[in-house]
Design an enzyme around this catalytic site. Sequence first.
Site, PDB file in Angstrom:
ATOM      1  N   GLU A  14      -7.957  14.345  -5.054  1.00 52.53           N
ATOM      2  CA  GLU A  14      -7.078  14.347  -6.306  1.00 52.53           C
ATOM      3  C   GLU A  14      -7.512  15.535  -7.307  1.00 52.53           C
ATOM      4  OE1 GLU A  14      -4.864  10.453  -7.335  1.00 52.53           O
ATOM      5  OE2 GLU A  14      -6.821  10.012  -7.112  1.00 52.53           O
ATOM      6  N   ASP A  24       0.890  -1.167   0.129  1.00 54.10           N
ATOM      7  CA  ASP A  24       0.160  -0.110   0.066  1.00 54.10           C
ATOM      8  C   ASP A  24       0.899   1.171  -0.117  1.00 54.10           C
ATOM      9  OD1 ASP A  24      -1.441   2.236   0.884  1.00 54.10           O
ATOM     10  OD2 ASP A  24      -3.312   1.021   1.529  1.00 54.10           O
ATOM     11  N   HIS A  25       1.070   1.882  -1.227  1.00 47.44           N
ATOM     12  CA  HIS A  25       2.373   2.754  -1.213  1.00 47.44           C
ATOM     13  C   HIS A  25       1.983   3.856  -0.201  1.00 47.44           C
ATOM     14  CE1 HIS A  25      -0.208   5.140  -3.765  1.00 47.44           C
ATOM     15  NE2 HIS A  25       0.388   6.138  -3.658  1.00 47.44           N
ATOM     16  N   HIS A  81      -5.731   2.891   0.918  1.00 46.83           N
ATOM     17  CA  HIS A  81      -5.129   4.058   1.472  1.00 46.83           C
ATOM     18  C   HIS A  81      -5.858   4.717   2.735  1.00 46.83           C
ATOM     19  CE1 HIS A  81      -2.545   3.458  -2.046  1.00 46.83           C
ATOM     20  NE2 HIS A  81      -3.712   4.217  -2.767  1.00 46.83           N
TER      21      HIS A  81
HETATM   22  C1  BG6 Z   1      -3.324   4.708  -6.427  1.00 48.11           C
HETATM   23  C2  BG6 Z   1      -4.637   4.784  -7.017  1.00 48.11           C
HETATM   24  O1  BG6 Z   1      -3.417   3.795  -5.511  1.00 48.11           O
HETATM   25  O2  BG6 Z   1      -3.169   6.051  -5.587  1.00 48.11           O
HETATM   26  C3  BG6 Z   1      -4.876   6.055  -7.985  1.00 48.11           C
HETATM   27  O3  BG6 Z   1      -4.872   3.673  -7.775  1.00 48.11           O
HETATM   28  C4  BG6 Z   1      -4.331   7.324  -7.063  1.00 48.11           C
HETATM   29  O4  BG6 Z   1      -6.192   6.265  -8.663  1.00 48.11           O
HETATM   30  C5  BG6 Z   1      -3.217   7.133  -6.468  1.00 48.11           C
HETATM   31  O5  BG6 Z   1      -4.369   8.350  -8.152  1.00 48.11           O
HETATM   32  C6  BG6 Z   1      -2.914   8.208  -5.598  1.00 48.11           C
HETATM   33  O6  BG6 Z   1      -1.583   8.328  -4.838  1.00 48.11           O
HETATM   34  P1  BG6 Z   1      -0.850   9.660  -4.349  1.00 48.11           P
HETATM   35  O7  BG6 Z   1       0.518   8.932  -3.811  1.00 48.11           O
HETATM   36  O8  BG6 Z   1      -0.669  10.394  -5.707  1.00 48.11           O
HETATM   37  O9  BG6 Z   1      -1.686  10.223  -3.478  1.00 48.11           O
END
Ligand code: BG6
Length: 477
Positions: free
Chosen positions: A209, A170-171, A233
Amino acid sequence: EAPPCTLVIFGITGNLARIKLVPALYALYVKGFLPETRIVGFARRPWDDATLKRTMEEALKGQTLYREDRAASFLTTMTYHQATFDDPEGYRTLASRLLPGGEVIFYLATPPQNYPEIIEGLGEAGLSSFEGKPVRLVIEKPFGRDLESAGELNRLIRRWFGEEQIFRIDHYLGKETVQNLLSFRFGNGIFEPVLNNRYVDHIQITVAEKIGVEGRANYYEQAGALRDMVQNHLLQILALTMMEPPLRFEAEAIRDEKVKVLRALAPPQPREVVRAQYTAGVLDGAFVPGYREEPGVDPSSTTETFVALRTEVRTWRWTGVPVYLRTGKRLARKVSEVSIHFRRVPHTFFWEAPLEPGENVLVVRIQPDEGMSLRVNVKRPGYRMDLRPAWLEFDYERSFAEDLPEAYERLLLDALIGDAVLYTRADEVEASWSFVDEVRRGWEEAGVPIHEYAPGSAGPREARYLLSREGRRWRIL
Ligand code: BG6
């Protein structure tokens, strides 16, 4: 001294590898953190080593750390292994590319429909261990699309791999500011005593976003904001914000506490969920199409690009504290944050009312403007005892000389050294899917409508009512 590693990236020809993984590996390399590593790209396309290197060199050129000589020496670590994912031969010949005496990490960066065949291919080829040592398996999101498919995937993986070998990405957990949720909570004596239902009025978690679906309609149509963002997330942020102190700072202890929070989530009533899609409009002076007009999207699609909901963590500490989640695309700005809104003072004897309930707030800014702010009442200068709100601020950029590393740098490094603190465990993933499934079941049964919102807005007005009917307000986007 870390042992040498072989990192096999399945799907190296895809976007993720080019945009995130390889640049992160390069950054680790330049900063001197990459152990001796051989990177093997495994994919179907008829590339060779030279094509791979050329493509990745291009990808690195945009990086701030890019330098031609460094990139060239980094790229010598990469080789290309061409095979289809269902071909047993491809896995047998893969073995000869692994560095003897080293760690082996398989990274699944393919579309999720390829996961089962890759896992089987590895398992059948005896590659769940190498030279008698267990290998590690890193799996990108989405991990399933509901509880059933996630459970199936977990069972399939466990036919060959132990849970301790599995690293589910989960990044968000790789973001410094998400990790800081633990540091500020458990590294200070002053917050924990008030983080409970006696002092907290409510909690908000926002991941907004500005971008739209960006050519990912194929995936997104089947997912929607709830699956794409909330299941992973937002619920991970929630778990870190609301979990009990772990016994130790170590993967199992931390994940034991997170999973309890996820299991204690109360599914919202249908009227406590708002779903919506962005319409066409003007954003930053340019015309942008509505979600239903995006290439690849069904013109009568009911996939949500925005979702807001109210939930509660039913534990001794948190029962009675509403938690509001919201996330969406094409909103006013990109911002991820958690805000903890405190109750007002029990008795007031000042001329002017102090902050409204919930305006005494602690904001943890995940991105951008990484930092924390605490909104408090202070005395306004003058002869009267007037109160005014003011902000106590902490800002990463001003406080530290170091840049915040990219999420994938930390995550890849942890996978290479075998630390699973920032990876999600099977039971966590299943608990969050089970919550998401209940939300979906609720909205399907009640026929929760899909509303609209203009690009660049704060979402549909129905999302405002979710809070205003309880006398609260969202933080301004
Ligand atoms: C990803 C989603 O996990 O996270 C995307 O699949 C999203 O839809 C992205 O844009 C958002 O990540 P960050 O790090 O840019 O907030």
